[in-house]
Design a protein around this motif. Sequence first.
Motif, PDB file in Angstrom:
ATOM      1  N   TYR A 203       0.826  -1.199   0.000  1.00 53.34           N
ATOM      2  CA  TYR A 203       0.000   0.000   0.000  1.00 53.34           C
ATOM      3  C   TYR A 203       0.865   1.255   0.000  1.00 53.34           C
ATOM      4  O   TYR A 203       1.826   1.362   0.755  1.00 53.34           O
ATOM      5  CB  TYR A 203      -0.907   0.001   1.237  1.00 53.34           C
ATOM      6  N   GLN A 204       0.508   2.204  -0.859  1.00 50.97           N
ATOM      7  CA  GLN A 204       1.209   3.473  -0.940  1.00 50.97           C
ATOM      8  C   GLN A 204       0.320   4.569  -0.363  1.00 50.97           C
ATOM      9  O   GLN A 204      -0.722   4.886  -0.916  1.00 50.97           O
ATOM     10  CB  GLN A 204       1.564   3.801  -2.402  1.00 50.97           C
ATOM     11  N   LYS A 205       0.733   5.121   0.762  1.00 52.84           N
ATOM     12  CA  LYS A 205      -0.055   6.166   1.414  1.00 52.84           C
ATOM     13  C   LYS A 205       0.001   7.444   0.587  1.00 52.84           C
ATOM     14  O   LYS A 205       1.076   7.905   0.206  1.00 52.84           O
ATOM     15  CB  LYS A 205       0.479   6.419   2.818  1.00 52.84           C
ATOM     16  N   PRO A 206      -1.154   8.057   0.297  1.00 53.32           N
ATOM     17  CA  PRO A 206      -1.168   9.302  -0.472  1.00 53.32           C
ATOM     18  C   PRO A 206      -0.426  10.414   0.251  1.00 53.32           C
ATOM     19  O   PRO A 206      -0.389  10.469   1.482  1.00 53.32           O
ATOM     20  CB  PRO A 206      -2.661   9.631  -0.596  1.00 53.32           C
ATOM     21  N   THR A 207       0.150  11.310  -0.523  1.00 54.49           N
ATOM     22  CA  THR A 207       0.851  12.462   0.048  1.00 54.49           C
ATOM     23  C   THR A 207       0.097  13.758  -0.222  1.00 54.49           C
ATOM     24  O   THR A 207       0.573  14.838   0.134  1.00 54.49           O
ATOM     25  CB  THR A 207       2.266  12.565  -0.546  1.00 54.49           C
TER      26      THR A 207
ATOM     27  N   CYS B 293      -7.410  -2.151   2.606  1.00 55.40           N
ATOM     28  CA  CYS B 293      -8.047  -3.357   3.135  1.00 55.40           C
ATOM     29  C   CYS B 293      -7.351  -4.606   2.594  1.00 55.40           C
ATOM     30  O   CYS B 293      -7.082  -5.555   3.348  1.00 55.40           O
ATOM     31  CB  CYS B 293      -9.534  -3.375   2.756  1.00 55.40           C
ATOM     32  N   LYS B 294      -7.034  -4.586   1.324  1.00 51.78           N
ATOM     33  CA  LYS B 294      -6.334  -5.719   0.710  1.00 51.78           C
ATOM     34  C   LYS B 294      -4.950  -5.902   1.328  1.00 51.78           C
ATOM     35  O   LYS B 294      -4.520  -7.030   1.611  1.00 51.78           O
ATOM     36  CB  LYS B 294      -6.218  -5.491  -0.797  1.00 51.78           C
ATOM     37  N   ALA B 295      -4.250  -4.790   1.565  1.00 46.52           N
ATOM     38  CA  ALA B 295      -2.892  -4.865   2.097  1.00 46.52           C
ATOM     39  C   ALA B 295      -2.858  -5.271   3.569  1.00 46.52           C
ATOM     40  O   ALA B 295      -1.886  -5.884   4.022  1.00 46.52           O
ATOM     41  CB  ALA B 295      -2.193  -3.515   1.913  1.00 46.52           C
ATOM     42  N   SER B 296      -3.896  -4.938   4.317  1.00 46.28           N
ATOM     43  CA  SER B 296      -3.887  -5.190   5.763  1.00 46.28           C
ATOM     44  C   SER B 296      -4.730  -6.388   6.180  1.00 46.28           C
ATOM     45  O   SER B 296      -4.726  -6.765   7.353  1.00 46.28           O
ATOM     46  CB  SER B 296      -4.394  -3.942   6.509  1.00 46.28           C
ATOM     47  N   PHE B 297      -5.443  -7.006   5.234  1.00 47.50           N
ATOM     48  CA  PHE B 297      -6.415  -8.043   5.609  1.00 47.50           C
ATOM     49  C   PHE B 297      -5.757  -9.230   6.322  1.00 47.50           C
ATOM     50  O   PHE B 297      -6.270  -9.716   7.326  1.00 47.50           O
ATOM     51  CB  PHE B 297      -7.173  -8.537   4.370  1.00 47.50           C
ATOM     52  N   ARG B 298      -4.620  -9.680   5.814  1.00 50.88           N
ATOM     53  CA  ARG B 298      -3.973 -10.847   6.428  1.00 50.88           C
ATOM     54  C   ARG B 298      -3.544 -10.546   7.858  1.00 50.88           C
ATOM     55  O   ARG B 298      -3.638 -11.407   8.737  1.00 50.88           O
ATOM     56  CB  ARG B 298      -2.772 -11.286   5.594  1.00 50.88           C
ATOM     57  N   LYS B 299      -3.073  -9.331   8.103  1.00 51.38           N
ATOM     58  CA  LYS B 299      -2.691  -8.956   9.459  1.00 51.38           C
ATOM     59  C   LYS B 299      -3.911  -8.771  10.363  1.00 51.38           C
ATOM     60  O   LYS B 299      -3.824  -8.929  11.580  1.00 51.38           O
ATOM     61  CB  LYS B 299      -1.860  -7.665   9.435  1.00 51.38           C
TER      62      LYS B 299
ATOM     63  N   TYR C 190      -5.843  -0.038  14.315  1.00 54.08           N
ATOM     64  CA  TYR C 190      -4.410   0.134  14.599  1.00 54.08           C
ATOM     65  C   TYR C 190      -3.568  -0.554  13.519  1.00 54.08           C
ATOM     66  O   TYR C 190      -2.584   0.010  13.031  1.00 54.08           O
ATOM     67  CB  TYR C 190      -4.090  -0.453  15.974  1.00 54.08           C
ATOM     68  N   THR C 191      -3.953  -1.765  13.139  1.00 52.24           N
ATOM     69  CA  THR C 191      -3.198  -2.513  12.133  1.00 52.24           C
ATOM     70  C   THR C 191      -3.234  -1.805  10.789  1.00 52.24           C
ATOM     71  O   THR C 191      -2.200  -1.672  10.108  1.00 52.24           O
ATOM     72  CB  THR C 191      -3.777  -3.933  11.994  1.00 52.24           C
ATOM     73  N   ALA C 192      -4.418  -1.333  10.381  1.00 51.96           N
ATOM     74  CA  ALA C 192      -4.531  -0.631   9.095  1.00 51.96           C
ATOM     75  C   ALA C 192      -3.694   0.637   9.104  1.00 51.96           C
ATOM     76  O   ALA C 192      -3.002   0.952   8.117  1.00 51.96           O
ATOM     77  CB  ALA C 192      -6.000  -0.305   8.816  1.00 51.96           C
ATOM     78  N   TRP C 193      -3.712   1.363  10.213  1.00 51.13           N
ATOM     79  CA  TRP C 193      -2.900   2.583  10.319  1.00 51.13           C
ATOM     80  C   TRP C 193      -1.411   2.248  10.213  1.00 51.13           C
ATOM     81  O   TRP C 193      -0.647   2.938   9.532  1.00 51.13           O
ATOM     82  CB  TRP C 193      -3.210   3.270  11.644  1.00 51.13           C
ATOM     83  N   ALA C 194      -0.994   1.192  10.906  1.00 52.10           N
ATOM     84  CA  ALA C 194       0.420   0.812  10.873  1.00 52.10           C
ATOM     85  C   ALA C 194       0.852   0.406   9.471  1.00 52.10           C
ATOM     86  O   ALA C 194       1.974   0.703   9.045  1.00 52.10           O
ATOM     87  CB  ALA C 194       0.669  -0.335  11.856  1.00 52.10           C
ATOM     88  N   VAL C 195      -0.025  -0.268   8.741  1.00 53.15           N
ATOM     89  CA  VAL C 195       0.296  -0.683   7.370  1.00 53.15           C
ATOM     90  C   VAL C 195       0.543   0.532   6.489  1.00 53.15           C
ATOM     91  O   VAL C 195       1.395   0.501   5.592  1.00 53.15           O
ATOM     92  CB  VAL C 195      -0.833  -1.573   6.802  1.00 53.15           C
ATOM     93  N   THR C 196      -0.167   1.630   6.731  1.00 54.74           N
ATOM     94  CA  THR C 196       0.068   2.838   5.931  1.00 54.74           C
ATOM     95  C   THR C 196       1.459   3.403   6.181  1.00 54.74           C
ATOM     96  O   THR C 196       1.958   4.204   5.389  1.00 54.74           O
ATOM     97  CB  THR C 196      -0.976   3.935   6.250  1.00 54.74           C
ATOM     98  N   ARG C 197       2.106   2.986   7.272  1.00 59.39           N
ATOM     99  CA  ARG C 197       3.459   3.443   7.593  1.00 59.39           C
ATOM    100  C   ARG C 197       4.507   2.387   7.244  1.00 59.39           C
ATOM    101  O   ARG C 197       5.672   2.508   7.613  1.00 59.39           O
ATOM    102  CB  ARG C 197       3.551   3.767   9.084  1.00 59.39           C
TER     103      ARG C 197
ATOM    104  N   LEU D  95     -11.467   2.046   5.869  1.00 60.61           N
ATOM    105  CA  LEU D  95     -12.180   3.257   5.439  1.00 60.61           C
ATOM    106  C   LEU D  95     -11.964   4.400   6.428  1.00 60.61           C
ATOM    107  O   LEU D  95     -11.666   5.531   6.028  1.00 60.61           O
ATOM    108  CB  LEU D  95     -13.676   2.952   5.309  1.00 60.61           C
ATOM    109  N   LEU D  96     -12.094   4.122   7.720  1.00 58.55           N
ATOM    110  CA  LEU D  96     -11.908   5.169   8.730  1.00 58.55           C
ATOM    111  C   LEU D  96     -10.490   5.718   8.697  1.00 58.55           C
ATOM    112  O   LEU D  96     -10.280   6.934   8.802  1.00 58.55           O
ATOM    113  CB  LEU D  96     -12.239   4.621  10.118  1.00 58.55           C
ATOM    114  N   VAL D  97      -9.499   4.819   8.540  1.00 64.87           N
ATOM    115  CA  VAL D  97      -8.110   5.253   8.509  1.00 64.87           C
ATOM    116  C   VAL D  97      -7.833   6.113   7.276  1.00 64.87           C
ATOM    117  O   VAL D  97      -7.213   7.188   7.373  1.00 64.87           O
ATOM    118  CB  VAL D  97      -7.165   4.034   8.544  1.00 64.87           C
ATOM    119  N   VAL D  98      -8.289   5.672   6.119  1.00 63.42           N
ATOM    120  CA  VAL D  98      -8.056   6.423   4.880  1.00 63.42           C
ATOM    121  C   VAL D  98      -8.749   7.779   4.937  1.00 63.42           C
ATOM    122  O   VAL D  98      -8.162   8.811   4.561  1.00 63.42           O
ATOM    123  CB  VAL D  98      -8.547   5.611   3.665  1.00 63.42           C
TER     124      VAL D  98
END
Length: 309
Positions: free
Chosen positions: A2-6, A22-28, A95-102, A282-285
């Motif tokens: 996942y590439q976080k927008p700038t 969601c796709k990038a963080s689903f397994r975690k 928390y996991t989705a937020w961490a994946v964006t980093r 969705l909330l994180v994005v």
Amino acid sequence: MYQKPTAPRSIGGVLDDTFQLCKASFRKCLPAVLVGGAAMAAANFYQIVEAPTPGAGMQALIGANGNSVASASLAGLFSILSGFIQYVCYASMIYTAWAVTRGEAPGFGKAFGLAWRRLLAMIGAGMIVGIVALIGFLVALVPIFISLPGRPRNEQWQQVIAQMLPSILVSVVLLIPVTYVVTRMSLYMVPLITESQGSGESVGTSWRLVGGNWWRTTTVLFVIFAVAYLLAIALISIVDGVTFAAIGGARSASQAVGTVALVTAGMVTIVKMLIAPLSASLLVVLYQDLLLRKGGGDLESRLGALPKG
């Protein structure tokens, strides 16, 4: 990856980023999905098993009610515990989705432990939003409450609706500001979990960020949840129909209804399990997009609040 927008994204871009995250963080998120789903399924199964059998005679129903107080209390405690577990699991997904964006990949234990430590703050913020929503909803229904007393008991429901239509329309109009207020508080979980903000502070942060961006926030939330809801209803209806057709002739009506109820509860659990990571993403994005719109410096300072490692 996942590439976080700038830079701030369009509504379509936010929707696309939500699915990508969601796709990038689903397994975690999967362990939290399974734990939360198991808690939900256990509570649903217990309630169905303990419920009176459809079509039971009056004597059987009275006998069941004679022992229902302890059973109802146990079911209530079971549901509360299940709800807390689901709440914490959902927070751990955020928390996991937020961490994946980093570019990080926290384990389930770390995410669940952090969410568990924030449970009291989560309950406090949830109560703030819930109380505000409840008060607004009750105020919006006042015109209907006022028009109800004194109506004939034998009145057809079509007549009731037709004569109360003006009151119903006024209540619908009054629900608009309630929806506005609740939507502005809808992102409180993200700063509460990822930035360790307090209950009131996290609600205030959501209020500030959504302010001036209410329409785009509402549109994104509506599109995601409308699509998820329609797909869920279609899937559950198809499975229920196939189940009833398969067992309807082989079992009594009460047994068939009970089996369909169990299948429905199972499908609802599965659907909610699948939707939860999407909702968390969705909330994180949305939150990160609104931070970008409010200023990049604010975003960087808030991203630094999330511990690494």
